[in-house]
Design a protein around this motif. Structure first.
Motif, mmCIF file in Angstrom:
data_model
loop_
_atom_site.group_PDB
_atom_site.id
_atom_site.type_symbol
_atom_site.label_atom_id
_atom_site.label_comp_id
_atom_site.label_asym_id
_atom_site.label_seq_id
_atom_site.Cartn_x
_atom_site.Cartn_y
_atom_site.Cartn_z
ATOM 1 N N PRO A 56 17.821 4.135 -11.678
ATOM 2 C CA PRO A 56 17.631 4.186 -10.223
ATOM 3 C C PRO A 56 16.139 4.181 -9.875
ATOM 4 O O PRO A 56 15.287 4.348 -10.742
ATOM 5 N N PRO A 57 15.796 4.027 -8.601
ATOM 6 C CA PRO A 57 14.417 3.675 -8.253
ATOM 7 C C PRO A 57 13.425 4.799 -7.978
ATOM 8 O O PRO A 57 12.252 4.507 -7.786
ATOM 9 N N PHE A 58 13.793 6.066 -7.927
ATOM 10 C CA PHE A 58 12.873 7.097 -7.424
ATOM 11 C C PHE A 58 11.516 7.088 -8.134
ATOM 12 O O PHE A 58 10.466 7.020 -7.501
ATOM 13 N N TYR A 59 11.522 7.177 -9.460
ATOM 14 C CA TYR A 59 10.253 7.253 -10.193
ATOM 15 C C TYR A 59 9.421 5.991 -9.967
ATOM 16 O O TYR A 59 8.210 6.062 -9.764
ATOM 17 N N ASN A 60 10.073 4.841 -9.978
ATOM 18 C CA ASN A 60 9.357 3.582 -9.786
ATOM 19 C C ASN A 60 8.785 3.470 -8.377
ATOM 20 O O ASN A 60 7.688 2.947 -8.202
ATOM 21 N N TRP A 61 9.504 3.972 -7.380
ATOM 22 C CA TRP A 61 8.979 3.964 -6.016
ATOM 23 C C TRP A 61 7.752 4.862 -5.906
ATOM 24 O O TRP A 61 6.770 4.507 -5.259
ATOM 25 N N MET A 62 7.827 6.014 -6.550
ATOM 26 C CA MET A 62 6.678 6.918 -6.543
ATOM 27 C C MET A 62 5.483 6.248 -7.232
ATOM 28 O O MET A 62 4.368 6.266 -6.714
ATOM 29 N N GLN A 63 5.735 5.620 -8.371
ATOM 30 C CA GLN A 63 4.677 4.939 -9.103
ATOM 31 C C GLN A 63 4.118 3.770 -8.294
ATOM 32 O O GLN A 63 2.915 3.538 -8.277
ATOM 33 N N TYR A 64 4.973 3.041 -7.614
ATOM 34 C CA TYR A 64 4.550 1.929 -6.752
ATOM 35 C C TYR A 64 3.610 2.434 -5.659
ATOM 36 O O TYR A 64 2.575 1.813 -5.384
ATOM 37 N N ALA A 65 3.959 3.572 -5.044
ATOM 38 C CA ALA A 65 3.120 4.138 -3.977
ATOM 39 C C ALA A 65 1.746 4.522 -4.507
ATOM 40 O O ALA A 65 0.724 4.240 -3.878
ATOM 41 N N VAL A 66 1.702 5.135 -5.676
ATOM 42 C CA VAL A 66 0.423 5.555 -6.259
ATOM 43 C C VAL A 66 -0.419 4.338 -6.623
ATOM 44 O O VAL A 66 -1.612 4.272 -6.289
ATOM 45 N N VAL A 67 0.176 3.367 -7.280
ATOM 46 C CA VAL A 67 -0.563 2.172 -7.703
ATOM 47 C C VAL A 67 -1.025 1.357 -6.495
ATOM 48 O O VAL A 67 -2.095 0.759 -6.517
ATOM 49 N N SER A 68 -0.246 1.360 -5.421
ATOM 50 C CA SER A 68 -0.646 0.649 -4.198
ATOM 51 C C SER A 68 -1.928 1.225 -3.615
ATOM 52 O O SER A 68 -2.734 0.500 -3.039
ATOM 53 N N VAL A 69 -2.111 2.523 -3.767
ATOM 54 C CA VAL A 69 -3.294 3.186 -3.211
ATOM 55 C C VAL A 69 -4.471 3.147 -4.190
ATOM 56 O O VAL A 69 -5.595 2.843 -3.806
ATOM 57 N N GLY A 71 -4.588 1.495 -7.412
ATOM 58 C CA GLY A 71 -4.690 0.405 -8.380
ATOM 59 C C GLY A 71 -4.137 0.878 -9.719
ATOM 60 O O GLY A 71 -3.953 2.069 -9.950
ATOM 61 N N ILE A 72 -3.902 -0.058 -10.606
ATOM 62 C CA ILE A 72 -3.318 0.286 -11.900
ATOM 63 C C ILE A 72 -4.385 0.828 -12.839
ATOM 64 O O ILE A 72 -5.462 0.254 -12.965
ATOM 65 N N SER A 73 -4.100 1.969 -13.440
ATOM 66 C CA SER A 73 -4.999 2.587 -14.419
ATOM 67 C C SER A 73 -4.194 3.616 -15.204
ATOM 68 O O SER A 73 -3.071 3.960 -14.830
ATOM 69 N N ILE A 74 -4.782 4.105 -16.279
ATOM 70 C CA ILE A 74 -4.127 5.161 -17.057
ATOM 71 C C ILE A 74 -3.918 6.382 -16.165
ATOM 72 O O ILE A 74 -2.855 6.999 -16.186
ATOM 73 N N GLY A 75 -4.909 6.718 -15.374
ATOM 74 C CA GLY A 75 -4.783 7.870 -14.475
ATOM 75 C C GLY A 75 -3.649 7.702 -13.482
ATOM 76 O O GLY A 75 -2.921 8.654 -13.206
ATOM 77 N N ALA A 76 -3.480 6.500 -12.951
ATOM 78 C CA ALA A 76 -2.405 6.247 -11.990
ATOM 79 C C ALA A 76 -1.030 6.367 -12.633
ATOM 80 O O ALA A 76 -0.047 6.637 -11.957
ATOM 81 N N LEU A 77 -0.972 6.165 -13.944
ATOM 82 C CA LEU A 77 0.293 6.307 -14.655
ATOM 83 C C LEU A 77 0.545 7.744 -15.114
ATOM 84 O O LEU A 77 1.686 8.186 -15.170
ATOM 85 N N ILE A 78 -0.524 8.475 -15.445
ATOM 86 C CA ILE A 78 -0.404 9.810 -16.033
ATOM 87 C C ILE A 78 -0.330 10.907 -14.978
ATOM 88 O O ILE A 78 0.469 11.834 -15.101
ATOM 89 N N VAL A 79 -1.144 10.834 -13.958
ATOM 90 C CA VAL A 79 -1.233 11.927 -12.974
ATOM 91 C C VAL A 79 0.099 12.175 -12.262
ATOM 92 O O VAL A 79 0.540 13.331 -12.182
ATOM 93 N N PRO A 80 0.783 11.147 -11.744
ATOM 94 C CA PRO A 80 2.059 11.438 -11.074
ATOM 95 C C PRO A 80 3.092 12.101 -11.976
ATOM 96 O O PRO A 80 3.811 13.001 -11.561
ATOM 97 N N LYS A 81 3.154 11.654 -13.236
ATOM 98 C CA LYS A 81 4.108 12.255 -14.169
ATOM 99 C C LYS A 81 3.785 13.724 -14.400
ATOM 100 O O LYS A 81 4.685 14.568 -14.398
#
Length: 196
Positions: A56-69, A71-81
């Motif tokens: 289901p989409p919850f985690y991906n939507w959250m990740q999409y929101a972070v990356v939209s603001v 940009g893609i980086s290790i921090g953008a992948l690690i901090v939300p988790k």
């Protein structure tokens, strides 16, 4: 020190916050090769979809929101988790404080989650959707016990929010509200809450 750290939810929460900040810093300074779930998230974070394969989409939507603001980086992948994991521990402790008479026991229970490899170590490596499920489950337990204790509009809204997040985090979450509702039926006072 351990006695001081487990005296209240607040001190245990501060200790856990330091633990997760350390995890973020270590992951950012380590080599930037992506784990399997991180690579998947870096790809899926580019698209806003209703579902992502069997998940289901919850985690991906959250990740999409972070990356939209950011940009893609290790921090953008690690901090939300890590924020989700910290909130999972925190809401688990708050749920424990609602059920247990001794706040120190709730703090110990909150810190004890670190001893479970799937919740601490493996969730740092992979298990993105399971991390979302842990968050939703902890939030649900807190909202559920709060509603049983103090049935006001805010409690019901929190319980509804947690159920909604849970259902779009992982499909097997659907069992939790059903089982929780069945579990309170034998108690007369709690049965009134279920029928409220």
């Amino acid at each position: 020190m351990l006695e001081r750290a487990t005296r209240t939810i607040k001190t245990a929460g501060l200790l856990l916050a330091a633990y997760f900040v350390l995890n973020i810093v270590l992951r950012i300074v380590l080599p930037h090769s992506l784990e399997l779930d991180e690579a998947e998230q870096s790809f899926f974070s580019q698209y806003l979809l209703a579902g992502y394969g069997p998940q289901p989409p919850f985690y991906n939507w959250m990740q999409y929101a972070v990356v939209s603001v950011t940009g893609i980086s290790i921090g953008a992948l690690i901090v939300p988790k890590n924020i989700l994991l910290f909130l999972s521990y925190l809401f688990y402790g708050l749920a424990g404080r609602r059920v247990l008479k001794d706040e120190a026991l709730a703090a110990v229970g909150m810190l004890a989650l670190i001893t479970l490899p799937q919740v601490s170590y493996m969730a740092q490596q992979d298990l993105t959707h399971t991390t979302a499920l842990l968050f939703a489950s902890s939030l649900f337990l807190y909202g559920f016990f709060r509603t049983l204790d103090r049935p006001d509009v805010a409690s019901y809204l929190l319980l509804g929010l947690a159920t909604g997040i849970g259902l779009i985090s992982k499909y097997n979450f659907a069992l939790m509200p059903v089982v929780a509702s069945i579990a309170i039926l034998p108690d007369a006072e709690w049965r009134r809450r279920a029928l409220d």
